[in-house]
Design a protein around this motif. Structure first.
Motif, PDB file in Angstrom:
ATOM      1  N   PHE A 261       0.817  -1.235   0.003  1.00 10.89           N
ATOM      2  CA  PHE A 261      -0.151  -0.137  -0.101  1.00 10.89           C
ATOM      3  C   PHE A 261       1.018   1.272   0.016  1.00 10.89           C
ATOM      4  O   PHE A 261       0.531   2.160  -0.850  1.00 10.89           O
ATOM      5  CB  PHE A 261      -0.942   0.101   1.135  1.00 10.89           C
ATOM      6  CG  PHE A 261      -1.459   1.259   1.594  1.00 10.89           C
ATOM      7  CD1 PHE A 261      -2.672   1.456   0.565  1.00 10.89           C
ATOM      8  CD2 PHE A 261      -1.344   2.063   2.483  1.00 10.89           C
ATOM      9  CE1 PHE A 261      -3.350   2.773   0.744  1.00 10.89           C
ATOM     10  CE2 PHE A 261      -2.118   3.270   2.593  1.00 10.89           C
ATOM     11  CZ  PHE A 261      -3.109   3.628   1.767  1.00 10.89           C
ATOM     12  N   LEU A 262       1.766   1.279   0.739  1.00  8.81           N
ATOM     13  CA  LEU A 262       2.745   2.560   0.924  1.00  8.81           C
ATOM     14  C   LEU A 262       3.560   2.642  -0.249  1.00  8.81           C
ATOM     15  O   LEU A 262       4.177   3.862  -0.659  1.00  8.81           O
ATOM     16  CB  LEU A 262       3.408   2.468   2.302  1.00  8.81           C
ATOM     17  CG  LEU A 262       2.582   2.674   3.647  1.00  8.81           C
ATOM     18  CD1 LEU A 262       3.567   2.522   4.668  1.00  8.81           C
ATOM     19  CD2 LEU A 262       1.851   3.956   3.501  1.00  8.81           C
TER      20      LEU A 262
ATOM     21  N   ARG B 252       1.915   7.074  -2.157  1.00  7.91           N
ATOM     22  CA  ARG B 252       2.799   8.046  -2.266  1.00  7.91           C
ATOM     23  C   ARG B 252       2.312   9.258  -1.991  1.00  7.91           C
ATOM     24  O   ARG B 252       3.154  10.256  -1.802  1.00  7.91           O
ATOM     25  CB  ARG B 252       3.020   7.976  -4.079  1.00  7.91           C
ATOM     26  CG  ARG B 252       4.007   6.889  -4.539  1.00  7.91           C
ATOM     27  CD  ARG B 252       4.275   6.856  -5.837  1.00  7.91           C
ATOM     28  NE  ARG B 252       3.144   6.700  -6.888  1.00  7.91           N
ATOM     29  CZ  ARG B 252       2.634   5.412  -7.291  1.00  7.91           C
ATOM     30  NH1 ARG B 252       3.479   4.149  -6.760  1.00  7.91           N
ATOM     31  NH2 ARG B 252       1.743   5.306  -7.998  1.00  7.91           N
ATOM     32  N   LEU B 253       1.072   9.714  -2.139  1.00  5.55           N
ATOM     33  CA  LEU B 253       0.470  10.741  -1.615  1.00  5.55           C
ATOM     34  C   LEU B 253       0.668  10.827  -0.171  1.00  5.55           C
ATOM     35  O   LEU B 253       0.864  12.227   0.291  1.00  5.55           O
ATOM     36  CB  LEU B 253      -1.038  10.887  -2.004  1.00  5.55           C
ATOM     37  CG  LEU B 253      -1.113  11.188  -3.392  1.00  5.55           C
ATOM     38  CD1 LEU B 253      -2.806  11.041  -3.568  1.00  5.55           C
ATOM     39  CD2 LEU B 253      -0.723  12.036  -3.936  1.00  5.55           C
ATOM     40  N   MET B 254       0.687  10.001   0.743  1.00  4.02           N
ATOM     41  CA  MET B 254       0.730  10.064   2.116  1.00  4.02           C
ATOM     42  C   MET B 254       2.185  10.196   2.561  1.00  4.02           C
ATOM     43  O   MET B 254       2.439  11.126   3.327  1.00  4.02           O
ATOM     44  CB  MET B 254       0.540   8.665   2.623  1.00  4.02           C
ATOM     45  CG  MET B 254      -1.175   8.447   2.740  1.00  4.02           C
ATOM     46  SD  MET B 254      -1.551   6.776   3.337  1.00  4.02           S
ATOM     47  CE  MET B 254      -1.079   6.898   5.039  1.00  4.02           C
ATOM     48  N   TYR B 255       3.252   9.735   1.591  1.00  2.00           N
ATOM     49  CA  TYR B 255       4.518  10.163   1.645  1.00  2.00           C
ATOM     50  C   TYR B 255       4.743  11.677   1.262  1.00  2.00           C
ATOM     51  O   TYR B 255       5.539  12.458   1.919  1.00  2.00           O
ATOM     52  CB  TYR B 255       5.627   9.425   0.742  1.00  2.00           C
ATOM     53  CG  TYR B 255       5.915   7.933   1.464  1.00  2.00           C
ATOM     54  CD1 TYR B 255       7.025   8.117   2.719  1.00  2.00           C
ATOM     55  CD2 TYR B 255       5.630   6.932   1.205  1.00  2.00           C
ATOM     56  CE1 TYR B 255       7.322   6.668   3.462  1.00  2.00           C
ATOM     57  CE2 TYR B 255       6.081   5.664   1.821  1.00  2.00           C
ATOM     58  CZ  TYR B 255       6.670   5.897   2.662  1.00  2.00           C
ATOM     59  OH  TYR B 255       7.257   4.677   3.462  1.00  2.00           O
TER      60      TYR B 255
ATOM     61  N   GLU C 142       3.682  18.768   3.486  1.00  2.83           N
ATOM     62  CA  GLU C 142       2.249  19.025   3.486  1.00  2.83           C
ATOM     63  C   GLU C 142       1.746  20.084   2.756  1.00  2.83           C
ATOM     64  O   GLU C 142       0.611  19.782   1.855  1.00  2.83           O
ATOM     65  CB  GLU C 142       1.798  19.129   5.184  1.00  2.83           C
ATOM     66  CG  GLU C 142       0.409  19.046   5.126  1.00  2.83           C
ATOM     67  CD  GLU C 142      -0.054  18.943   6.634  1.00  2.83           C
ATOM     68  OE1 GLU C 142      -1.429  19.662   6.929  1.00  2.83           O
ATOM     69  OE2 GLU C 142       0.579  18.451   7.378  1.00  2.83           O
ATOM     70  N   ARG C 143       2.088  21.323   2.795  1.00  3.32           N
ATOM     71  CA  ARG C 143       1.772  22.433   2.111  1.00  3.32           C
ATOM     72  C   ARG C 143       1.879  22.084   0.539  1.00  3.32           C
ATOM     73  O   ARG C 143       1.014  22.740  -0.230  1.00  3.32           O
ATOM     74  CB  ARG C 143       2.533  23.602   2.508  1.00  3.32           C
ATOM     75  CG  ARG C 143       1.975  24.933   1.897  1.00  3.32           C
ATOM     76  CD  ARG C 143       2.744  26.163   2.662  1.00  3.32           C
ATOM     77  NE  ARG C 143       2.505  27.361   1.844  1.00  3.32           N
ATOM     78  CZ  ARG C 143       1.475  27.902   1.779  1.00  3.32           C
ATOM     79  NH1 ARG C 143       0.260  27.355   2.396  1.00  3.32           N
ATOM     80  NH2 ARG C 143       1.053  29.339   1.185  1.00  3.32           N
TER      81      ARG C 143
ATOM     82  N   VAL D 127      -5.225  16.383   1.919  1.00  2.45           N
ATOM     83  CA  VAL D 127      -4.529  16.048   2.999  1.00  2.45           C
ATOM     84  C   VAL D 127      -5.069  15.552   4.374  1.00  2.45           C
ATOM     85  O   VAL D 127      -4.656  14.625   4.886  1.00  2.45           O
ATOM     86  CB  VAL D 127      -3.783  17.371   3.417  1.00  2.45           C
ATOM     87  CG1 VAL D 127      -2.845  17.164   4.750  1.00  2.45           C
ATOM     88  CG2 VAL D 127      -2.432  17.623   2.337  1.00  2.45           C
ATOM     89  N   ASN D 128      -6.178  16.176   4.596  1.00  2.00           N
ATOM     90  CA  ASN D 128      -6.879  16.038   5.989  1.00  2.00           C
ATOM     91  C   ASN D 128      -7.409  14.306   6.065  1.00  2.00           C
ATOM     92  O   ASN D 128      -7.386  13.907   6.784  1.00  2.00           O
ATOM     93  CB  ASN D 128      -8.071  16.895   6.335  1.00  2.00           C
ATOM     94  CG  ASN D 128      -7.691  18.181   6.566  1.00  2.00           C
ATOM     95  OD1 ASN D 128      -6.338  18.393   6.723  1.00  2.00           O
ATOM     96  ND2 ASN D 128      -8.512  19.213   6.910  1.00  2.00           N
ATOM     97  N   ARG D 129      -7.980  14.145   4.788  1.00  2.00           N
ATOM     98  CA  ARG D 129      -8.399  12.685   4.474  1.00  2.00           C
ATOM     99  C   ARG D 129      -7.666  11.820   4.930  1.00  2.00           C
ATOM    100  O   ARG D 129      -7.886  10.729   5.434  1.00  2.00           O
ATOM    101  CB  ARG D 129      -9.307  12.760   3.193  1.00  2.00           C
ATOM    102  CG  ARG D 129     -10.558  11.870   3.172  1.00  2.00           C
ATOM    103  CD  ARG D 129     -11.381  12.004   1.936  1.00  2.00           C
ATOM    104  NE  ARG D 129     -11.668  13.233   1.726  1.00  2.00           N
ATOM    105  CZ  ARG D 129     -12.130  13.702   0.193  1.00  2.00           C
ATOM    106  NH1 ARG D 129     -12.083  12.747  -0.373  1.00  2.00           N
ATOM    107  NH2 ARG D 129     -12.790  14.528  -0.030  1.00  2.00           N
TER     108      ARG D 129
END
Length: 336
Positions: free
Chosen positions: A196-197, A204-207, A213-214, A223-225
């Motif tokens: 998954f990661l 990839r988006l989580m990394y 983050e910005r 981002v929040n989700r």
């Protein structure tokens, strides 16, 4: 030449250390090297490894979950309360625990992203809340069949055979009854989170959120989700750990999860040093959990005093982090 040696040290130093430790204990502790000992090490790290994989997901998005140990012990107590006192079947008990873990993760995530509570404070508050909450229904007592309840009645429910199977069943592998069920579940969860990661767009988006983050928000990433999802994954994996612990013990032991938080965090952070990743990753976390398990099993078989184990774990963790970040900074400095 120096740069090449530095690269090799960063990438493979930790795995070389792990291999050297196995060789040392195999020579110094008779009986250490063998299938039964390996199965015991894997069983001892399976539950903390599952919790550590959940923490890894929160580390990936730049967060940190301190409530995992309390979620695991809450799942342990909830499953015992559900089956022994309320006499629910296995599926209901398991569902309640998983739902509780997801709900705690959701609340943690909302506190962090909606109410802007720093992650360490939000999850620390949740930890204390859960520690208190899990003791209220039984007034701080452990849960076992035949116990007298607060209203004077006796708890007549029992842990079902299907539930105990989750924690106690052993599969045949090379020799009879070698591979414990919790180890199979640990390996399955490790592979799922690794895939998954490392190999999905979501991972990839989580990394990307964890590294900047910005910038991730500016390109349209929700981002929040993703942050809330990371804490929910952490909550669910922690509750799976609690279910397996309850199934192994066969009772709701209030004190059995005391070391889960520290051991899980150690495994997740040691994972930064594996293959020179210098970032949270599922493969490193699984190797980190294995490293801690081998270290403790070897020390136990060499009759090292139990009170030295936490010190050694702490020393290894500090060394792994210094090794990772100091050498990585040296390498990036050399690259400029």
């Amino acid at each position: 030449m120096n740069d090449r040696l530095l690269d090799i040290a960063i990438r493979y130093g930790f795995l070389i250390l792990l291999f050297g430790m196995v060789v040392y204990f195999s020579i110094a502790a008779p009986g250490f090297f063998g299938p039964l000992s390996a199965a015991f090490v894997l069983q001892s790290v399976a539950i903390t490894g599952i919790l550590a994989l959940g923490v890894t997901c929160t580390l990936v998005v730049g967060g940190f979950d301190l409530s995992i140990g309390a979620v695991a012990t809450s799942a342990l107590m909830l499953s015992a309360y559900s089956m022994v006192i309320l006499e629910h079947p296995t599926l209901v008990a398991v569902f309640l625990c998983l739902a509780m873990g997801a709900l705690v993760g959701l609340i943690n995530g909302l506190l962090i992203v909606k109410f802007r509570v720093p992650d360490l404070l939000a999850t620390l508050g949740m930890m204390f809340l859960l520690i208190g909450l899990q003791r209220i229904p039984t007034q701080g007592n452990s849960i076992a069949t035949g116990m007298t309840l607060t209203d004077g009645t006796v708890a007549e429910g029992t842990f079902s055979a299907a539930f105990l199977w989750l924690g106690r069943h052993r599969f045949d592998l090379v020799i009879d009854r070698l591979l414990p069920m919790p180890v199979v579940i640990f390996i399955g969860i490790a592979v799922l989170i690794w895939l998954f990661l490392g190999f999905t767009r979501h991972g990839r988006l989580m990394y990307a959120i964890g590294s900047n983050e910005r910038a991730a928000a500016l390109v349209g990433t929700p981002v929040n989700r993703y942050k809330i999802a990371a804490y929910m994954i952490s909550g669910v994996t922690a509750s799976i750990g609690g279910i397996l612990l309850a199934a192994r013990l066969g009772r709701g032991d209030i004190a059995s999860g005391n070391n889960l938080l520290l051991d899980s965090v150690a495994a997740a952070l040691i994972g930064f040093a594996v293959l020179g990743a210098a970032r949270p990753n599922a493969f490193g976390t699984a190797i980190g959990a294995l490293f801690v398990g081998i270290l403790l099993q070897g020390m136990t078989m060499m009759n090292a005093p139990y009170y030295t184990q936490d010190f050694v774990k702490g020393a290894v963790l500090v060394a792994a982090l210094v090794f990772t970040f100091y050498l990585s900074s040296r390498r990036s400095g050399a690259g400029h």
